[in-house]
Scaffold this active site. Sequence first.
Site, short mmCIF file in Angstrom:
data_model
loop_
_atom_site.label_atom_id
_atom_site.label_comp_id
_atom_site.label_asym_id
_atom_site.label_seq_id
_atom_site.Cartn_x
_atom_site.Cartn_y
_atom_site.Cartn_z
N SER A 37 0.82 -1.47 0.11
CA SER A 37 -0.07 0.04 0.01
C SER A 37 0.79 1.31 0.00
O SER A 37 0.51 2.23 -0.53
CB SER A 37 -1.02 0.11 1.08
OG SER A 37 -0.02 -0.30 2.47
N ASP A 300 -2.97 7.77 8.43
CA ASP A 300 -3.59 6.99 9.28
C ASP A 300 -2.70 6.15 10.27
O ASP A 300 -1.52 6.71 10.48
CB ASP A 300 -4.53 5.79 8.46
CG ASP A 300 -3.81 5.32 7.30
OD1 ASP A 300 -2.48 4.98 7.61
OD2 ASP A 300 -4.43 4.75 6.23
N HIS A 303 0.24 4.80 7.08
CA HIS A 303 0.44 5.24 5.81
C HIS A 303 0.63 6.79 5.85
O HIS A 303 0.06 7.49 6.65
CB HIS A 303 -0.95 5.00 4.93
CG HIS A 303 -0.98 3.62 4.56
ND1 HIS A 303 -2.32 3.20 5.18
CD2 HIS A 303 -0.59 2.40 4.30
CE1 HIS A 303 -2.14 1.71 4.93
NE2 HIS A 303 -1.17 1.31 4.19
#
Length: 635
Positions: A37, A300, A303
């Site tokens: 991600s 978050d 990330h």
Amino acid sequence: MIRQALTPLAAACVLAIASQASAAPSPYSTMVVFGDSLSDSGQFPDAGGPAGASTRFTNRTGPTYLEGQGEAFGPTAPMILGGKLGVSSADLNPSTSLVAGTQDGNNWAVGGYRTDQIYDSITAPGGSVVSAGGNTRTRDGYLVGRRADPNALYYLTGGGNDFLQLRITNDPTARAAAGRLVDSADALHNAGARYIMVWLLPDLGLAPATNGTPLQSFGTQLSGIFNEELVSQLAASDANVIPLNIPGLLKEVLADPGAYGLATGTNLVGTCFSGNNCPENPVYGRHGSNPDPTKLIFNDGVHPTIAGQSLIADYAYSVLAAPWEATLLPEMALGTYNGFQDTLHSQWLADWENWQATGQWRGFISGGGQHLDYDDQDSAASGDGFGYNLTLGGSYRLDDAWRIGAAAGFYRQKLEAGAEDSDYKLNSYLGSLFAQYQQNRWWADAAVTGGYLDYDEANRKFALVDRTVEEKGDTNGSLLAFSGRLGYDIAQGGENWHLSPFVSADWARVKVDSYEEDGGHSTSLAFDEQDRYSRRLGAGLQGKLDLSAETQLFGEVAVEREYADDTQNVGMNFTSLPANDFTLQGYTPQSHMQRLSLGFSQKLTPELSLRGGYSAHHSSDDLAQGVNLALSLDF
């Protein structure tokens, strides 16, 4: 890419990236990304964004930063880096996107991927699998049925999800995960990839999801073991890997966040922007009193925000851009040598058919200045430089046909290169021995030149988000050169003019010693020794006109072919990772060049003359110009 109108701040960022890409070197044919991600450019549909948009694991572009407001997600680090490198937007698209109408690109990173899945996305049939909302799409891994592009930049992240999915729970499992990431790099190398960039895993104890919890020390310990094994195995690999010291960079940023435009006086690792899986920052969070993701590192629990993504992209770009400047150091020395030769040639041309008497000396002293202009290349930065010089020399006439001589020169040169005007300064101390022949309208000259090079500043500058970073270094070097010319004067004798075609040959070697930047930061680099050779053949025409017994004009034009015109490579390593060396491309010597010189000589007394001249060396990417003024005395 981002399909909706962005806020002014986000739009300005995208325009800045596009502007830099259009003006900066772009040596890579494309960029191919594998990972998780942290690099995913949009494999999954964005249910809370505009129609046809993709989810990316960072903050939305604003102004509300909320779901369902028609705001897309900001770009991830490889997208920003690719824009800086001039990679097409289509190539930066996700490889296996579930978003209808999205053109498949070269970003194979998928949110949630572990290191085994990353390896499969490179090597395995059906190895790229993206699933969301009951939909699944599968593609063969990148290398299935093809070779790697040797001119592409490969970008690889991974390891965080092995930890989050409890695949890393102890020392052996951490080392095994690192080994799988190395296997991915090796697979790319074995298939022909020459440039592979690999992240070290960030300190997982500094992520908001774990920081301040019982998992903090556990995350720090295991990510440290992962990186230890990763660095060790990469050092033993034959792959040309550029390792990014992300944990070192994060540590430095947290030590002085205000220098990078981040918030001060707030907990950057204990709070985040979105409030997902971590406490939302009360001031700069999306529901805070002054929502601003550019002030925070984390969007978050794990990330980065757009600020964190940009920081990583700028860091990666800084190392890729470093050889574009470092390989200009030998070119500075060659520019000095060419200026030194121009000074000698100007003196010889003024003396043509007008040597001193046999058994006499003729000396000269010359001062002048130079300007250097290097244009952007695919793998070299633009540069603008200037310098000044002082040259002393003399010749002794042996007989009717021969004279010999020597010259010594001091040259001071400064070059500003790259987007942030890096500073490079060179002091050159040159000496030359020469011999000249002149009889029956034939003439020839030959010279050997040696020099000591003192780069007292090699200060590289680059941008990390809002901060201009300067890494300082210095080094030395040497120069050795041989040159020769042969010509024939077509004037019959007794005329007030001379005109001669000639051929020339030059060989030179510039050596720049290895050196380290002395900052000791995650961005500090060490450069291997550079050897730059030049092998030139040329042809030209020189002429001279006597306006009176005291006044002469002279000039020369020539074209030259450079046979040592391969792109220069330089070995490098981060000083914080000394065992992990890699090689990147830099300056490409110009294969065809033109030279021009114009000058005058005015006798002040029978023994003393004033001389001046202009010279220029031009190629498709470079222009060097010089002026000099000299006094010549017979004794």
